[in-house]
Design an enzyme around this catalytic site. Structure first.
Site, mmCIF file in Angstrom:
data_model
loop_
_atom_site.group_PDB
_atom_site.id
_atom_site.type_symbol
_atom_site.label_atom_id
_atom_site.label_comp_id
_atom_site.label_asym_id
_atom_site.label_seq_id
_atom_site.Cartn_x
_atom_site.Cartn_y
_atom_site.Cartn_z
ATOM 1 N N GLU A 16 -11.554 8.052 6.407
ATOM 2 C CA GLU A 16 -10.887 8.431 7.401
ATOM 3 C C GLU A 16 -9.721 9.783 6.914
ATOM 4 O O GLU A 16 -9.691 9.943 5.666
ATOM 5 C CB GLU A 16 -9.598 7.163 7.471
ATOM 6 C CG GLU A 16 -10.619 5.801 8.076
ATOM 7 C CD GLU A 16 -9.375 4.630 8.474
ATOM 8 O OE1 GLU A 16 -9.251 4.332 9.493
ATOM 9 O OE2 GLU A 16 -9.032 4.346 7.573
ATOM 10 N N ASN A 46 -6.891 10.146 6.306
ATOM 11 C CA ASN A 46 -5.789 9.740 5.343
ATOM 12 C C ASN A 46 -6.552 9.404 3.848
ATOM 13 O O ASN A 46 -5.504 9.446 2.911
ATOM 14 C CB ASN A 46 -5.145 8.244 5.781
ATOM 15 C CG ASN A 46 -6.172 6.985 5.791
ATOM 16 O OD1 ASN A 46 -7.089 7.123 5.025
ATOM 17 N ND2 ASN A 46 -5.772 6.212 6.730
ATOM 18 N N ASP A 67 -5.762 3.075 -3.137
ATOM 19 C CA ASP A 67 -7.165 2.794 -2.309
ATOM 20 C C ASP A 67 -7.141 4.040 -1.546
ATOM 21 O O ASP A 67 -8.035 4.397 -0.591
ATOM 22 C CB ASP A 67 -7.061 1.712 -1.260
ATOM 23 C CG ASP A 67 -6.050 1.601 -0.472
ATOM 24 O OD1 ASP A 67 -5.135 2.545 -0.347
ATOM 25 O OD2 ASP A 67 -6.163 0.658 0.242
ATOM 26 N N ASP A 79 -2.366 6.910 -3.263
ATOM 27 C CA ASP A 79 -1.363 6.028 -2.439
ATOM 28 C C ASP A 79 -0.745 4.942 -3.499
ATOM 29 O O ASP A 79 -1.440 4.798 -4.721
ATOM 30 C CB ASP A 79 -1.635 5.852 -1.175
ATOM 31 C CG ASP A 79 -2.530 4.695 -1.082
ATOM 32 O OD1 ASP A 79 -3.299 4.535 -2.198
ATOM 33 O OD2 ASP A 79 -2.722 3.810 -0.562
ATOM 34 N N SER A 113 0.999 -1.092 0.020
ATOM 35 C CA SER A 113 -0.069 -0.005 0.114
ATOM 36 C C SER A 113 0.864 1.424 -0.133
ATOM 37 O O SER A 113 1.551 1.479 -0.852
ATOM 38 C CB SER A 113 -0.941 -0.123 1.205
ATOM 39 O OG SER A 113 -2.104 0.927 1.070
ATOM 40 N N ASP A 137 -1.161 1.893 -3.734
ATOM 41 C CA ASP A 137 -2.123 1.048 -4.418
ATOM 42 C C ASP A 137 -3.255 1.458 -4.773
ATOM 43 O O ASP A 137 -4.447 0.634 -5.030
ATOM 44 C CB ASP A 137 -2.086 -0.342 -3.561
ATOM 45 C CG ASP A 137 -2.962 0.017 -2.200
ATOM 46 O OD1 ASP A 137 -2.798 1.193 -1.671
ATOM 47 O OD2 ASP A 137 -3.416 -0.980 -1.765
ATOM 48 N N ARG A 163 0.610 6.378 20.206
ATOM 49 C CA ARG A 163 0.218 7.298 19.227
ATOM 50 C C ARG A 163 -0.358 8.392 20.026
ATOM 51 O O ARG A 163 -1.662 8.197 20.790
ATOM 52 C CB ARG A 163 -0.416 6.705 18.088
ATOM 53 C CG ARG A 163 0.496 5.575 17.520
ATOM 54 C CD ARG A 163 -0.295 5.402 15.999
ATOM 55 N NE ARG A 163 0.462 4.304 15.365
ATOM 56 C CZ ARG A 163 1.693 4.316 14.954
ATOM 57 N NH1 ARG A 163 2.463 5.492 14.599
ATOM 58 N NH2 ARG A 163 2.281 3.328 14.148
ATOM 59 N N SER A 180 -0.205 1.540 19.804
ATOM 60 C CA SER A 180 0.180 1.295 18.357
ATOM 61 C C SER A 180 -0.214 -0.387 18.128
ATOM 62 O O SER A 180 -0.269 -1.135 18.997
ATOM 63 C CB SER A 180 1.412 1.398 18.129
ATOM 64 O OG SER A 180 1.829 0.641 16.656
#
Length: 548
Positions: free
Chosen positions: A359, A361, A262, A258, A27, A260, A507, A500
């Site tokens: 999300e 991201n 997605d 990104d 990814s 791949d 995090r 994490s």
């Protein structure tokens, strides 16, 4: 690789011969890394139980897989990204599957969302509410891309005014492909769009969007200083590895995939050359607002539309301004779920008839439930005798094409690119107008290394720490102190911590009215984690500069 190939074949057999999928990709991670994503027969992710079994089976030669195959028929779809080591891994998987007696459908270099779609298309009965188009049975990619483009063009054609003064006459969209597999598909999509236009397949006076791809496979290192992960996390414009005249690139309207494909984020520059980022939160706001506006318009003639429950699923990482905008301006329901696609996808399906999740991201999609399709069917009957250009009819035309445009199996950068472009076109907006819907609260993320991450536990949606017992009260005291100290009382400072999933680290996320305040709060939260959770090593660099 051999074990996962065997695992996928067994999963297919347990499902009575239904197709499953293996995608070889790491990814958004560096090119030297690699990994495997498994698609279940409904095109989605594996159930959590089977995901745990896959991990144990792959990593232990002592693990005995507790599964009961139902048939000798096993079908596995296989795809890979552009990493040089993905091909030999794919070849190894093929040999393993054939030796195990499975049928292999090798799709070569494909995006991860496309592979999930191909699996779904092979088992459409598992997702009866999804509209899966295409009839050839073998040309998976052609059907997949034509489904996206056909519904995209249908959506554009619903624009009442053919002369949209707010839209540039020659629309171009710069697409940063992260030097990954998405770069193989953008030129193909451009060619298909031109073919549609040449054959008169769309009744638009304005030119169709011209996709300008950069950072194609071979132009530079995969995901390095480019792509959605880099742009979103580092808040930096992508490095351009492609040989081109950068001055001629349409940087006022740009997107990044990104590795791949997605994930997607959009971006441009302000008048000072600074990055304007439109991440997953902004995409969720745009898409959910559009869907609810169309459902509201349809409800003027079809009262049943009011019964369709729309909502958003976010994670704790969603910017507080986006949550506030969704609740107070869009007036939609918001559910906070645990971080991870499998959790937000499940929550969207469980809570809403039209559930949207993105999300931060840039990974996300929209799920349509049975009540949505029932409403469309009733609307069609009601609208047969009305003018096709009244607002309710236009809303119905728009809503009915969305399930074909949107990949409901997983987040899909290509599908989401055309969805966002269509909405912006219909609204007559550019990226700056979209960005002006609300102002993101400044935020800061970091991680603190600890001796044992299992000491830190959180509530179900990860918004609060439940252990160690003194951690959450200390975090709340820090948030309260900073909120009271700021002049903007409406901008409540917020911070949370979570262990994490891959390393002994915690995090930290913090947001506040100013970047300085967000940095301060993140510093204090990280210091508290370090002190109360057996921190090791150094604190993040900006923490060391704090007054603590």
């Amino acid at each position: 690789m051999v074990r996962i190939a065997i695992f996928a074949a067994i999963r297919s057999s347990v499902l009575d011969g239904e197709s499953v999928g293996i995608m070889i990709t790491a990814s958004h991670n560096p090119e030297c890394d690699n990994g495997i994503k498994l698609s279940d027969s409904n095109g989605g992710m594996l159930p959590i139980k089977w995901e745990t079994m896959a991990t144990q089976f792959a990593n232990s030669d002592q693990y005995v897989l507790q599964a009961k195959p139902k048939t000798k028929s096993m079908v596995v779809h296989l795809g890979r990204d552009t990493r040089y080591h993905s091909l030999p891994l794919s070849q190894l998987a093929i040999r393993s599957l054939l030796a195990f007696g499975a049928t292999v459908i090798d799709h070569g270099c494909v995006t991860t969302p496309a592979l999930h779609y191909y699996v779904l298309r092979s088992n459409p009965h598992n997702m009866p509410n999804a509209l899966v188009c295409g009839s050839s049975g073998t040309s998976f990619e052609k059907d997949y891309l034509e489904s996206i483009l056909g519904s995209y063009l249908s959506l554009l054609s619903t624009q009442k005014s053919k002369q949209n003064a707010k839209i540039a006459p020659n629309r171009q969209l710069l697409v940063d492909c992260a030097c990954g597999v998405g770069g193989l598909k953008i030129p193909l999509l451009n060619a298909m769009l031109k073919s549609f236009q040449k054959e008169g397949g769309v009744l638009l006076q304005e030119p169709l969007i011209d996709l300008v791809p950069i950072n194609l496979p071979g132009d530079g290192p995969l995901n390095e200083r480019c792509g959605a992960e880099y742009v979103q996390k580092q808040q930096q414009l992508p490095v351009i590895y492609s040989e081109c005249d950068e001055k001629t690139l349409p940087t006022s309207y740009a997107a990044s995939f990104d590795g791949d494909a997605d994930r997607i984020v959009f971006h441009c520059k302000d008048s000072n050359g600074k990055l304007i980022l439109l991440d997953g939160d902004k995409i969720a706001v745009l898409v959910s607002s559009f869907v609810q506006e169309e459902i509201l318009a349809l409800s003027t003639l079809v009262p049943e539309a009011k019964d369709v429950r729309c909502g958003i699923v976010q994670t704790a990482y969603a910017n507080g301004s986006s949550t506030s905008y969704l609740k107070n301006i869009v007036r939609t329901d918001v559910v906070i779920a645990k971080t991870g696609v499998k959790y937000v996808h499940s929550a969207a399906h469980a809570n809403f008839d039209v559930g949207t999740y993105f999300e931060a991201n840039g990974h996300g999609t929209v799920l349509f439930g049975a009540k949505f399709y029932e409403m469309l069917a009733k609307a069609e009957q009601r609208l047969l005798s009305t003018c096709r250009r009244n607002r309710a009819s236009v809303a119905w035309q728009r809503l009915r094409v969305l399930p074909r445009l949107i990949n409901q199996a997983v987040g899909d950068a290509i599908s989401d690119l055309f969805l966002v472009d269509a909405i912006l076109y219909l609204k007559g907006w550019d990226l700056q107008a979209w960005n002006g819907l609300y102002r993101d609260m400044p935020s800061r993320q970091c991680k603190v290394k600890v001796k044992d991450r299992t000491l830190i536990c959180t509530n179900e949606n990860e918004t609060k720490a439940t252990s160690p017992p003194f951690l959450q009260p200390a975090l709340e005291a820090a948030m309260k102190s900073l909120t009271e100290a700021t002049s903007n009382s409406s901008s409540r400072a917020r911070a949370f911590v979570r262990p994490s999933g891959t390393e002994d680290a915690v995090r930290v996320y913090a947001e506040a009215a100013t970047q300085a305040d967000a940095d301060t709060l993140a510093s204090e939260a990280a210091a508290l984690v370090y002190k109360l959770c057996d921190g090791v090593g150094d604190l993040p660099s900006f923490v060391n500069a704090s007054k603590m």
